[in-house]
Design an enzyme around this catalytic site. Structure first.
Site, PDB file in Angstrom:
ATOM      1  N   ASP A 197       9.842  -6.808  -4.969  1.00 34.20           N
ATOM      2  CA  ASP A 197       8.967  -6.983  -3.425  1.00 34.20           C
ATOM      3  C   ASP A 197       8.700  -8.540  -4.517  1.00 34.20           C
ATOM      4  O   ASP A 197       8.390  -8.843  -5.422  1.00 34.20           O
ATOM      5  CB  ASP A 197       6.972  -6.308  -4.150  1.00 34.20           C
ATOM      6  CG  ASP A 197       6.301  -7.326  -3.030  1.00 34.20           C
ATOM      7  OD1 ASP A 197       6.466  -8.150  -2.770  1.00 34.20           O
ATOM      8  OD2 ASP A 197       5.625  -5.911  -1.874  1.00 34.20           O
ATOM      9  N   HIS A 230       9.573   8.415  14.890  1.00 36.48           N
ATOM     10  CA  HIS A 230       8.559   7.232  14.245  1.00 36.48           C
ATOM     11  C   HIS A 230       7.537   8.415  14.321  1.00 36.48           C
ATOM     12  O   HIS A 230       6.655   8.220  14.977  1.00 36.48           O
ATOM     13  CB  HIS A 230       8.576   6.188  15.400  1.00 36.48           C
ATOM     14  CG  HIS A 230       8.049   5.180  15.158  1.00 36.48           C
ATOM     15  ND1 HIS A 230       8.146   3.869  15.338  1.00 36.48           N
ATOM     16  CD2 HIS A 230       6.769   5.232  14.269  1.00 36.48           C
ATOM     17  CE1 HIS A 230       7.236   3.069  14.360  1.00 36.48           C
ATOM     18  NE2 HIS A 230       6.252   3.317  13.623  1.00 36.48           N
ATOM     19  N   GLU A 264      15.072   2.749  18.720  1.00 41.27           N
ATOM     20  CA  GLU A 264      14.533   3.426  19.080  1.00 41.27           C
ATOM     21  C   GLU A 264      13.736   3.633  20.324  1.00 41.27           C
ATOM     22  O   GLU A 264      13.838   2.678  20.414  1.00 41.27           O
ATOM     23  CB  GLU A 264      13.371   3.876  18.031  1.00 41.27           C
ATOM     24  CG  GLU A 264      12.357   2.593  18.290  1.00 41.27           C
ATOM     25  CD  GLU A 264      10.938   3.141  16.748  1.00 41.27           C
ATOM     26  OE1 GLU A 264      11.538   3.523  15.647  1.00 41.27           O
ATOM     27  OE2 GLU A 264      10.379   3.471  16.683  1.00 41.27           O
ATOM     28  N   ARG A 306       1.238  -1.316  -0.037  1.00 44.86           N
ATOM     29  CA  ARG A 306       0.400  -0.086  -0.016  1.00 44.86           C
ATOM     30  C   ARG A 306       1.008   1.445   0.217  1.00 44.86           C
ATOM     31  O   ARG A 306       0.655   2.097  -0.714  1.00 44.86           O
ATOM     32  CB  ARG A 306      -0.645  -0.186   1.221  1.00 44.86           C
ATOM     33  CG  ARG A 306      -2.026  -1.137   1.378  1.00 44.86           C
ATOM     34  CD  ARG A 306      -2.929  -0.613   2.579  1.00 44.86           C
ATOM     35  NE  ARG A 306      -2.606  -1.196   4.223  1.00 44.86           N
ATOM     36  CZ  ARG A 306      -2.274  -2.631   3.789  1.00 44.86           C
ATOM     37  NH1 ARG A 306      -3.727  -3.322   3.726  1.00 44.86           N
ATOM     38  NH2 ARG A 306      -1.752  -3.086   5.424  1.00 44.86           N
ATOM     39  N   ILE A 307       1.753   1.004   0.722  1.00 45.86           N
ATOM     40  CA  ILE A 307       2.620   2.996   1.641  1.00 45.86           C
ATOM     41  C   ILE A 307       3.506   2.544   0.009  1.00 45.86           C
ATOM     42  O   ILE A 307       3.496   4.238  -0.331  1.00 45.86           O
ATOM     43  CB  ILE A 307       3.315   2.769   2.073  1.00 45.86           C
ATOM     44  CG1 ILE A 307       2.215   2.786   3.917  1.00 45.86           C
ATOM     45  CG2 ILE A 307       4.231   4.086   2.295  1.00 45.86           C
ATOM     46  CD1 ILE A 307       3.162   2.655   5.232  1.00 45.86           C
ATOM     47  N   ARG A 309      10.264  -0.144   9.591  1.00 49.53           N
ATOM     48  CA  ARG A 309      10.541  -0.406  11.175  1.00 49.53           C
ATOM     49  C   ARG A 309      11.944  -0.434  11.288  1.00 49.53           C
ATOM     50  O   ARG A 309      12.410  -1.413  10.015  1.00 49.53           O
ATOM     51  CB  ARG A 309      10.176  -2.228  10.966  1.00 49.53           C
ATOM     52  CG  ARG A 309       9.087  -2.732  11.629  1.00 49.53           C
ATOM     53  CD  ARG A 309       8.030  -1.634  12.811  1.00 49.53           C
ATOM     54  NE  ARG A 309       6.250  -1.078  12.640  1.00 49.53           N
ATOM     55  CZ  ARG A 309       5.669  -0.186  13.235  1.00 49.53           C
ATOM     56  NH1 ARG A 309       6.398   0.145  11.721  1.00 49.53           N
ATOM     57  NH2 ARG A 309       4.871  -0.585  12.871  1.00 49.53           N
ATOM     58  N   ASP A 315      12.747   7.798   9.989  1.00 47.30           N
ATOM     59  CA  ASP A 315      11.991   7.948  10.841  1.00 47.30           C
ATOM     60  C   ASP A 315      11.800   6.190  11.984  1.00 47.30           C
ATOM     61  O   ASP A 315      10.981   7.164  12.792  1.00 47.30           O
ATOM     62  CB  ASP A 315      10.729   7.997  10.082  1.00 47.30           C
ATOM     63  CG  ASP A 315       9.061   8.163  11.479  1.00 47.30           C
ATOM     64  OD1 ASP A 315       9.030   9.083  11.365  1.00 47.30           O
ATOM     65  OD2 ASP A 315       8.051   7.443  11.103  1.00 47.30           O
TER      66      ASP A 315
HETATM   67  P1  NAD Z   1       2.263  -3.513   2.906  1.00 43.30           P
HETATM   68  O1  NAD Z   1       1.308  -5.113   4.031  1.00 43.30           O
HETATM   69  O2  NAD Z   1       0.424  -3.170   1.928  1.00 43.30           O
HETATM   70  O3  NAD Z   1       3.042  -3.357   1.680  1.00 43.30           O
HETATM   71  C1  NAD Z   1       3.881  -4.493   2.485  1.00 43.30           C
HETATM   72  C2  NAD Z   1       4.724  -4.902   1.222  1.00 43.30           C
HETATM   73  O4  NAD Z   1       5.543  -5.383   1.397  1.00 43.30           O
HETATM   74  C3  NAD Z   1       4.060  -6.280   0.865  1.00 43.30           C
HETATM   75  O5  NAD Z   1       3.334  -6.058  -0.368  1.00 43.30           O
HETATM   76  C4  NAD Z   1       5.067  -7.576   0.791  1.00 43.30           C
HETATM   77  O6  NAD Z   1       4.704  -8.133  -0.508  1.00 43.30           O
HETATM   78  C5  NAD Z   1       6.194  -6.416   0.598  1.00 43.30           C
HETATM   79  N1  NAD Z   1       7.717  -7.708   1.437  1.00 43.30           N
HETATM   80  C6  NAD Z   1       7.144  -8.335   2.189  1.00 43.30           C
HETATM   81  N2  NAD Z   1       8.734  -8.754   2.945  1.00 43.30           N
HETATM   82  C7  NAD Z   1       9.635  -8.583   1.715  1.00 43.30           C
HETATM   83  C8  NAD Z   1      11.104  -8.226   1.170  1.00 43.30           C
HETATM   84  N3  NAD Z   1      11.259  -9.461   2.267  1.00 43.30           N
HETATM   85  N4  NAD Z   1      11.590  -7.826   0.422  1.00 43.30           N
HETATM   86  C9  NAD Z   1      10.937  -6.608   0.264  1.00 43.30           C
HETATM   87  N5  NAD Z   1       9.255  -6.129   0.215  1.00 43.30           N
HETATM   88  C10 NAD Z   1       8.350  -6.972   1.462  1.00 43.30           C
HETATM   89  O7  NAD Z   1       1.781  -2.885   4.000  1.00 43.30           O
HETATM   90  P2  NAD Z   1       2.493  -1.016   3.811  1.00 43.30           P
HETATM   91  O8  NAD Z   1       0.694  -0.840   4.993  1.00 43.30           O
HETATM   92  O9  NAD Z   1       2.583  -1.096   2.613  1.00 43.30           O
HETATM   93  O10 NAD Z   1       3.196  -1.261   5.514  1.00 43.30           O
HETATM   94  C11 NAD Z   1       4.861  -1.115   4.966  1.00 43.30           C
HETATM   95  C12 NAD Z   1       5.190  -0.741   7.019  1.00 43.30           C
HETATM   96  O11 NAD Z   1       5.318   0.388   6.480  1.00 43.30           O
HETATM   97  C13 NAD Z   1       4.475  -2.041   7.328  1.00 43.30           C
HETATM   98  O12 NAD Z   1       4.695  -2.972   8.044  1.00 43.30           O
HETATM   99  C14 NAD Z   1       5.059  -1.003   8.429  1.00 43.30           C
HETATM  100  O13 NAD Z   1       5.963  -1.521   9.855  1.00 43.30           O
HETATM  101  C15 NAD Z   1       5.652   0.656   8.199  1.00 43.30           C
HETATM  102  N6  NAD Z   1       4.731   1.749   9.052  1.00 43.30           N
HETATM  103  C16 NAD Z   1       5.548   2.106   9.428  1.00 43.30           C
HETATM  104  C17 NAD Z   1       4.594   3.383  10.052  1.00 43.30           C
HETATM  105  C18 NAD Z   1       5.831   5.209  10.346  1.00 43.30           C
HETATM  106  O14 NAD Z   1       4.718   5.344  11.381  1.00 43.30           O
HETATM  107  N7  NAD Z   1       6.967   4.853   9.975  1.00 43.30           N
HETATM  108  C19 NAD Z   1       3.328   3.398   9.533  1.00 43.30           C
HETATM  109  C20 NAD Z   1       2.590   2.431   9.757  1.00 43.30           C
HETATM  110  C21 NAD Z   1       3.602   1.704   7.986  1.00 43.30           C
END
Ligand code: NAD
Length: 320
Positions: A177, A282, A264, A157-158, A235, A259
């Site tokens: 990915d 964060h 942390e 998603r992100i 993370r 971030d």
């Molecule tokens: P998501 O599940 O939609 O996307 C994560 C993607 O990573 C998936 O497409 C998955 O296939 C891929 N992935 C898994 N293993 C992988 C690897 N070894 N190499 C490359 N890609 C791989 O999740 P999202 O909503 O996009 O969020 C991503 C991450 O952002 C979350 O897991 C969370 O830890 C982090 N996050 C951080 C904050 C913040 O405040 N800093 C806030 C929200 C989320």
């Protein structure tokens, strides 16, 4: 008899948004302390109030708290991760566990893009310079973003939101990915080594799992372009901090935008001292809009389930 919703804790000044949604539906909200209490106190709150639903931010919702709530129908997380909830205990007892997985996609991708722009245009670097009394435009070593390649590791998603924004800035965008085979036409899905070797900016959007722990390690950094930027808004554990400090010292990395950090809130002094390091505490998820959306949607899940409906974002499949 009125239904009771226990809000275990909250990471904002009040419980106004949650209360409005819950009370408008005719239920009663009981709030614990804002700061998450230890598990034993949450267990005691559950035993005292026998909640029909629990809304939790960071406080632990243990098997004991779940067992102490015989009428419990749902544990709703105000956030994404579920590590503070005993999901198995909930599932065993036929209780839904929900989260709000997508409330901050725009914010986290904006944060990543913000780091990229700040690096390319020297925004943070020159702000620090000017504040320390230096006015030296001749020292500028800035970049044209539209001539750069941005590689995104984790195309969920992100990652997809960041890709679209970097494209709008004119960057060539690569993505890695291992679990994705579909990407918009103008985004190249590549292997990890190609991404590292071809990108001026590497953005980590992959989740922390056993297989992504230290995805960015000395070997990965040795494959990156000289002078590149590493952004991590996912993370901390995905990136080996010691390897990054080495990469900055050797000049492979000219900057980082972090971030999140492995340890942390401890920030290594080497990062504090490096002029190319940009660090935020964060907060990528946070905005006025994202927090209100998070709170409203988590509370709405509770109302949906207590009114006899199905949750929109179930994270378990309880035996009914
Ligand atoms: P998501 O599940 O939609 O996307 C994560 C993607 O990573 C998936 O497409 C998955 O296939 C891929 N992935 C898994 N293993 C992988 C690897 N070894 N190499 C490359 N890609 C791989 O999740 P999202 O909503 O996009 O969020 C991503 C991450 O952002 C979350 O897991 C969370 O830890 C982090 N996050 C951080 C904050 C913040 O405040 N800093 C806030 C929200 C989320």
């Amino acid at each position: 008899m009125t239904r009771t919703v226990l809000l275990t804790d909250y990471a904002w000044p009040d419980d106004k948004v949650e209360r409005e949604v819950i009370e408008r539906a005719g239920f009663t909200l009981v709030s614990g302390p804002a700061k998450p209490a230890p598990a034993a106190e949450i267990d005691a709150l559950a035993a005292q109030h026998h909640p029909d639903a629990i809304l939790t931010c960071w406080a632990e919702v243990s098997a004991a708290a779940i067992a102490a709530s015989p009428a419990l129908k749902i544990v709703a997380r105000l956030g994404v991760g579920l590590d503070n909830i005993d999901v198995d205990a909930a599932t065993e007892r036929g209780i839904w566990v929900t989260n709000v997985p997508d409330y901050c996609v725009a914010e986290v991708s904006d944060h990543a893009v913000g780091f990229a722009i700040a690096w390319a245009r020297g925004l943070i670097h020159f702000d620090r310079e000017v504040r320390s009394g230096r006015w030296d435009p001749a020292s500028a070593n800035l970049r044209r973003l539209s001539e750069l390649t941005c590689g995104i590791a984790g195309f969920g998603r992100i990652g997809r939101a960041t890709a679209a924004k970097m494209q709008a800035l004119g960057c060539r965008v690569l993505a890695y990915d291992p679990h994705t085979s579909n990407a918009p036409d103008n985004i190249e899905l590549v292997d990890f080594e190609t991404l590292l070797a071809s990108s001026d900016i590497v953005v980590i959007h992959a989740p922390l799992t056993p297989s992504t722990h230290h995805l960015i390690n000395p070997d990965a950094i040795s494959k990156m372009r000289r002078g590149s930027l590493l952004i991590n808004v996912s993370r901390g554990g995905v990136v080996d901090t010691a390897a990054v400090i080495e990469g900055l010292a050797s000049g492979i990395l000219s900057g980082v935008g972090f971030d999140v950090l492995e340890d942390e809130p401890r920030v290594p002094p080497e990062l504090i001292a490096h002029p190319g390091a940009m660090i935020t505490p964060h907060v990528a998820f946070s905005s006025d809009a994202s927090l209100i959306e998070l709170r409203r949607r988590a509370a709405e899940e509770v109302v949906r389930v207590l009114s006899g409906g199905m949750p929109e974002q179930p994270r378990n499949n309880p035996r009914r």
